[in-house]
Design a protein around this motif. Structure first.
Motif, short mmCIF file in Angstrom:
data_model
loop_
_atom_site.label_atom_id
_atom_site.label_comp_id
_atom_site.label_asym_id
_atom_site.label_seq_id
_atom_site.Cartn_x
_atom_site.Cartn_y
_atom_site.Cartn_z
N TYR A 126 0.74 -1.16 -0.14
CA TYR A 126 0.23 0.19 -0.08
C TYR A 126 0.78 1.08 0.07
CZ TYR A 126 -3.33 -3.51 1.98
OH TYR A 126 -4.27 -4.41 2.09
N LEU A 127 2.01 1.29 0.93
CA LEU A 127 2.99 2.29 0.82
C LEU A 127 3.26 2.68 -0.48
CD1 LEU A 127 4.19 4.60 2.74
CD2 LEU A 127 6.04 2.92 3.14
N ARG A 128 3.76 1.97 -1.21
CA ARG A 128 4.39 1.96 -2.48
C ARG A 128 3.35 2.47 -3.43
NH1 ARG A 128 8.63 3.32 -4.90
NH2 ARG A 128 7.26 4.91 -5.64
N LEU A 129 2.33 2.13 -3.38
CA LEU A 129 1.06 2.87 -4.28
C LEU A 129 0.85 4.08 -3.78
CD1 LEU A 129 -1.25 2.71 -6.15
CD2 LEU A 129 -2.61 1.57 -4.49
N LEU A 130 0.80 4.31 -2.54
CA LEU A 130 0.47 5.65 -1.90
C LEU A 130 1.49 6.87 -2.22
CD1 LEU A 130 -1.14 4.55 1.22
CD2 LEU A 130 -2.43 5.78 -0.47
N ILE A 131 2.85 6.42 -2.36
CA ILE A 131 3.88 7.35 -2.81
C ILE A 131 3.76 7.66 -4.22
CG2 ILE A 131 6.22 7.15 -3.40
CD1 ILE A 131 6.56 5.56 -0.82
N ASP A 132 3.38 6.48 -5.03
CA ASP A 132 3.10 7.19 -6.40
C ASP A 132 1.95 8.17 -6.58
OD1 ASP A 132 5.34 5.36 -7.14
OD2 ASP A 132 4.11 3.74 -7.89
N LEU A 133 0.89 7.75 -5.92
CA LEU A 133 -0.20 8.66 -6.09
C LEU A 133 0.07 10.08 -5.45
CD1 LEU A 133 -3.03 6.12 -4.83
CD2 LEU A 133 -2.56 7.00 -7.31
N GLU A 134 0.54 10.02 -4.44
CA GLU A 134 1.00 11.29 -3.94
C GLU A 134 1.94 12.36 -4.53
OE1 GLU A 134 2.02 13.19 0.71
OE2 GLU A 134 3.12 11.41 0.08
N GLN A 135 2.72 11.38 -5.34
CA GLN A 135 3.83 12.42 -6.57
C GLN A 135 2.97 12.51 -7.53
OE1 GLN A 135 6.74 9.24 -6.99
NE2 GLN A 135 7.88 9.88 -5.29
#
Length: 277
Positions: free
Chosen positions: A70-79
């Protein structure tokens, strides 16, 4: 339609789970669950939605692994400046069931708001805190061969707050050369150098024959968490946690599934009526 088996592995997710300081480290086989040392802090932007729970109980290992995903995805979404996300969005983008996602979060309190979903920035921050990767952590890499060189140049490390501080090798022809932005150091200096670097995290990417000796040297230098790419199991004293990464094992599993799908297709073709296209 034949079954399609997908095994998705993310290098930074391995690191996030391996090096998160939110669980008790142990040597030997991986436990099925981990004990968190402290309660999860509140969100970094108060929205009145968080009700914290006691996290002193056991958290299943698969839950921690999914949190890293989830963290990997959220980092991409935040960017990408995505403001909010729903559990259904999580399911579509990770393949993890929405109900499972909500259950994973429930170990750590209440998240999200009805009708709004989850604020990407807030959820990313809270999961990073849970996994103890909300601040930079120094990492040392041992092994400057082909695999080590690729790992040293991986840009996703800093996205997860892993700062590669030093690369070590025993090859005289490599020591002193620059690998990406770092000068390769002599493995004999690991103990002395890490007294200054103060890394607790190490990546081992050396041949199998040298891996145990390298792990012993790393432990002597104060390393307490190791991500091992060498194709051999490692021994470590209590308090040192090791995760093993085997590309050959994962390829073998994929190969099994490919064979299984071919057999399924062959079986389906054999039962089709004559003349069926």
């Amino acid at each position: 339609m034949p079954r399609i088996h997908r095994l998705v592995y993310d290098f930074t997710s391995w690191l996030t789970l391996q090096f998160g300081r939110g669980y008790t480290a142990s040597a030997g086989p991986q436990p099925a669950s981990y004990s968190l040392r402290s309660a999860v802090p509140p969100p970094h932007r108060g929205n009145g939605s968080a009700k914290l729970v006691n996290t002193s109980g056991k958290v299943p290992l698969p839950t921690l692994e999914r949190l890293a995903s989830y963290l990997r995805l959220l980092i991409d979404l935040e960017q990408a400046q995505t403001p909010t996300i729903s559990s259904a969005d999580i399911e579509r983008q990770t393949g993890i069931n929405a109900a499972q996602f909500r259950k994973d979060l429930s170990y750590f309190g209440e998240f999200g708001r009805p009708g709004v979903g989850y604020e990407v920035s807030d959820l990313r921050h809270r999961i990073a805190v849970i996994l103890r990767v909300d601040t930079e952590q120094p990492v040392v890499l041992i092994g400057a061969g082909n695999l080590g060189s690729a790992l040293a140049g991986y840009p996703g490390l800093m996205d997860h707050n892993f700062r590669l501080e030093a690369v070590f090798d025993n090859n005289i022809g490599k020591i002193g050369r620059v690998l990406w932005h770092l000068t390769i150091r002599d493995i004999e200096d690991l103990v002395c150098d890490n007294a200054e670097i103060r890394a607790q995290l190490a990546i081992i990417a050396v041949p199998a024959a040298a891996a145990q000796a390298v792990a012993d040297r790393a432990v002597e230098a104060g390393i307490t968490a190791i991500l091992n790419f060498a194709p051999v199991p490692l021994r470590a004293p209590p308090g040192v946690f090791i995760r093993h990464v085997s590309f050959l094992r994962e390829l073998a599993v994929l190969s099994y599934h490919l064979r299984d799908d071919k057999a399924l297709l062959a079986g389906s073709a054999a039962t089709m009526p004559p003349g069926t296209v």
